[in-house]
Design an enzyme around this catalytic site. Structure first.
Site, PDB file in Angstrom:
ATOM      1  N   ASP A  51       0.841  -1.198   0.000  1.00  0.00           N
ATOM      2  CA  ASP A  51       0.000   0.000   0.000  1.00  0.00           C
ATOM      3  C   ASP A  51       0.876   1.247   0.000  1.00  0.00           C
ATOM      4  O   ASP A  51       1.847   1.344   0.757  1.00  0.00           O
ATOM      5  CB  ASP A  51      -0.906   0.026   1.233  1.00  0.00           C
ATOM      6  N   TYR A  56       2.766  10.193   0.465  1.00  0.00           N
ATOM      7  CA  TYR A  56       3.952   9.691   1.151  1.00  0.00           C
ATOM      8  C   TYR A  56       5.218  10.154   0.438  1.00  0.00           C
ATOM      9  O   TYR A  56       5.601   9.632  -0.610  1.00  0.00           O
ATOM     10  CB  TYR A  56       3.931   8.165   1.228  1.00  0.00           C
ATOM     11  N   LYS A  82      -3.768   5.768  -3.365  1.00  0.00           N
ATOM     12  CA  LYS A  82      -4.841   6.595  -2.830  1.00  0.00           C
ATOM     13  C   LYS A  82      -5.126   7.798  -3.719  1.00  0.00           C
ATOM     14  O   LYS A  82      -4.289   8.213  -4.520  1.00  0.00           O
ATOM     15  CB  LYS A  82      -4.492   7.027  -1.404  1.00  0.00           C
ATOM     16  N   VAL A 233      -1.569  -0.510  13.954  1.00  0.00           N
ATOM     17  CA  VAL A 233      -1.863  -1.459  15.035  1.00  0.00           C
ATOM     18  C   VAL A 233      -1.093  -1.153  16.314  1.00  0.00           C
ATOM     19  O   VAL A 233      -1.466  -1.630  17.388  1.00  0.00           O
ATOM     20  CB  VAL A 233      -1.586  -2.917  14.599  1.00  0.00           C
ATOM     21  N   PHE A 234      -0.040  -0.358  16.221  1.00  0.00           N
ATOM     22  CA  PHE A 234       0.709   0.018  17.419  1.00  0.00           C
ATOM     23  C   PHE A 234       0.240   1.350  17.983  1.00  0.00           C
ATOM     24  O   PHE A 234       0.832   1.864  18.926  1.00  0.00           O
ATOM     25  CB  PHE A 234       2.209   0.068  17.125  1.00  0.00           C
ATOM     26  N   ASN A 235      -0.809   1.940  17.409  1.00  0.00           N
ATOM     27  CA  ASN A 235      -1.350   3.219  17.900  1.00  0.00           C
ATOM     28  C   ASN A 235      -0.259   4.271  18.092  1.00  0.00           C
ATOM     29  O   ASN A 235      -0.034   4.785  19.188  1.00  0.00           O
ATOM     30  CB  ASN A 235      -2.140   3.034  19.192  1.00  0.00           C
ATOM     31  N   SER A 236       0.431   4.568  16.992  1.00  0.00           N
ATOM     32  CA  SER A 236       1.519   5.562  16.957  1.00  0.00           C
ATOM     33  C   SER A 236       2.742   5.128  17.748  1.00  0.00           C
ATOM     34  O   SER A 236       3.584   5.952  18.111  1.00  0.00           O
ATOM     35  CB  SER A 236       1.056   6.936  17.436  1.00  0.00           C
ATOM     36  N   GLY A 237       2.843   3.834  18.035  1.00  0.00           N
ATOM     37  CA  GLY A 237       4.079   3.297  18.597  1.00  0.00           C
ATOM     38  C   GLY A 237       3.979   2.738  19.994  1.00  0.00           C
ATOM     39  O   GLY A 237       4.777   1.877  20.376  1.00  0.00           O
ATOM     40  N   ILE A 238       2.995   3.165  20.782  1.00  0.00           N
ATOM     41  CA  ILE A 238       3.002   2.802  22.200  1.00  0.00           C
ATOM     42  C   ILE A 238       2.778   1.310  22.429  1.00  0.00           C
ATOM     43  O   ILE A 238       3.272   0.745  23.407  1.00  0.00           O
ATOM     44  CB  ILE A 238       1.963   3.638  22.974  1.00  0.00           C
ATOM     45  N   ALA A 240       4.085  -0.943  20.646  1.00  0.00           N
ATOM     46  CA  ALA A 240       5.357  -1.594  20.326  1.00  0.00           C
ATOM     47  C   ALA A 240       6.399  -1.305  21.393  1.00  0.00           C
ATOM     48  O   ALA A 240       7.143  -2.190  21.808  1.00  0.00           O
ATOM     49  CB  ALA A 240       5.857  -1.134  18.964  1.00  0.00           C
TER      50      ALA A 240
END
Length: 339
Positions: A51, A56, A82, A233-238, A240
């Site tokens: 994707d 980007y 997109k 899926v990490f919600n901006s990193g937290i 992870a």
């Protein structure tokens, strides 16, 4: 790698997919050789759904993804990009600050109209150097990006004419599917009242932590046969990093409530002997309407590490332990800020 179907189409995508935002220099520079090595690591990990978007790197990521895929057999991968922003050239050194390091010398205008979408597709073909795009997502429509007043204008433009462009492209076989690529639930519900979407690329709203999509969007997707591709899926990193100093949630520094919830989740994962990133990546795939989980990085080592993590076997009972610590994103204010 296992595949799942997009909506009611015949299109099959790998359960793990690659998001190319970081290849456009998101927050830090990504040299070309590193970008190619990262894409190769994804391919070597059996990822076959890629994707990208004009946004980007202001065209840079599309060029790199196209260069990588050009010598691959056409039937061996699925590609999405997109629409909704049209790039326009600007003098060198005058690119506005959008969070991309060393992007191409372009700026972007929003255009969700019939003509804007058709032009965007043609420009993407040229940047990609490819003659096939499988999925088109309408990028960043909604109050999350534009605020309530501006989005009302953009949404009307899209529903009045932009949807027709996508329907024509799908009917002609130019694309196999279309949908939205957004960070919020409300605009998905608004659009789905007026258009049949094959899929939605939803970032950050159906995760181990953030369950904003559960009450209304998931039932509507099941009813209409619309697939979700889950990003963020990490919600901006937290999810992870865990609740470390400086950790972010929803693109902002995490508040005390989020830090406490994630701390509790991290403790659960430790008791089960797995990193928190493992259930974070695997959670969305427990839902049948989720076709793929999108992961993005600009480092081959990070890609390989994430694939090793997602391959770990988890006790299915672990997910019930996380339930008390989930949240729903607060409503948006009128000016594209959360309140």
């Amino acid at each position: 790698m296992k595949t799942r179907r997009i909506g009611k189409t015949g299109l099959q995508v790998t359960e793990i997919s690659f998001g190319a935002a970081a290849l456009g220099g998101l927050y830090r520079e990504c040299p070309r050789e590193q970008a190619m090595d990262t894409l190769q690591a994804a391919w070597d990990s059996d990822i076959r759904y890629f994707d990208v978007a004009p946004w980007y790197g202001l065209g840079l990521a599309e060029r790199r993804v196209g260069d990588f895929l050009r010598d691959k057999p056409e039937g061996d991968y699925v590609l999405s990009t997109k629409v909704g922003r049209l790039l326009k050239p600007v003098p060198t050194g005058t690119v506005p600050e959008y969070g991309y390091v060393n992007p191409l010398s372009f700026d972007a205008d929003y255009d969700y109209s019939y003509d804007g979408i058709m032009r965007s597709v043609e420009f993407s073909y040229a940047r990609l150097g490819l003659n096939r795009i499988d999925i088109l997502y309408v990028h960043d429509i909604g109050g999350y990006t534009h605020g309530a007043a501006k989005n009302a204008v953009h949404l009307k433009q899209f529903l009045d004419s932009g949807v027709k462009a996508l329907e024509e492209l799908r009917a002609s076989g130019a694309i196999s599917a279309f949908g939205l690529g957004v960070n919020e639930v409300p605009v998905c519900l608004d659009v789905m009242r007026h258009a049949d979407l094959d899929c939605i690329l939803l970032a950050g709203r159906y995760t181990l932590l953030d369950r904003s999509a559960v009450d209304e969007l998931l039932p509507l997707c099941r009813q209409k046969g619309t697939s979700l591709v889950v990003g963020g899926v990490f919600n901006s990193g937290i999810l992870a990093t865990g609740p470390v100093p400086g950790s972010h949630f929803d693109y902002m520094p995490a508040n005390d409530d989020v830090l406490a919830k994630v701390g509790a989740m991290e403790a659960i994962s430790k008791r089960h002997g797995v990193p928190l990133a493992a259930p974070a990546m695997k959670f969305p795939l427990r839902e049948e309407i989720v076709a793929s989980v999108l992961i993005g990085t600009a480092k081959p080592s990070s890609l390989t590490r994430n694939m090793e993590i997602v391959a770990q076997q988890l006790d299915d009972g672990i997910y019930a332990e996380f339930e008390p610590y989930t949240l729903v994103a607060p409503p948006l204010g009128a000016e594209a800020v959360r309140v």
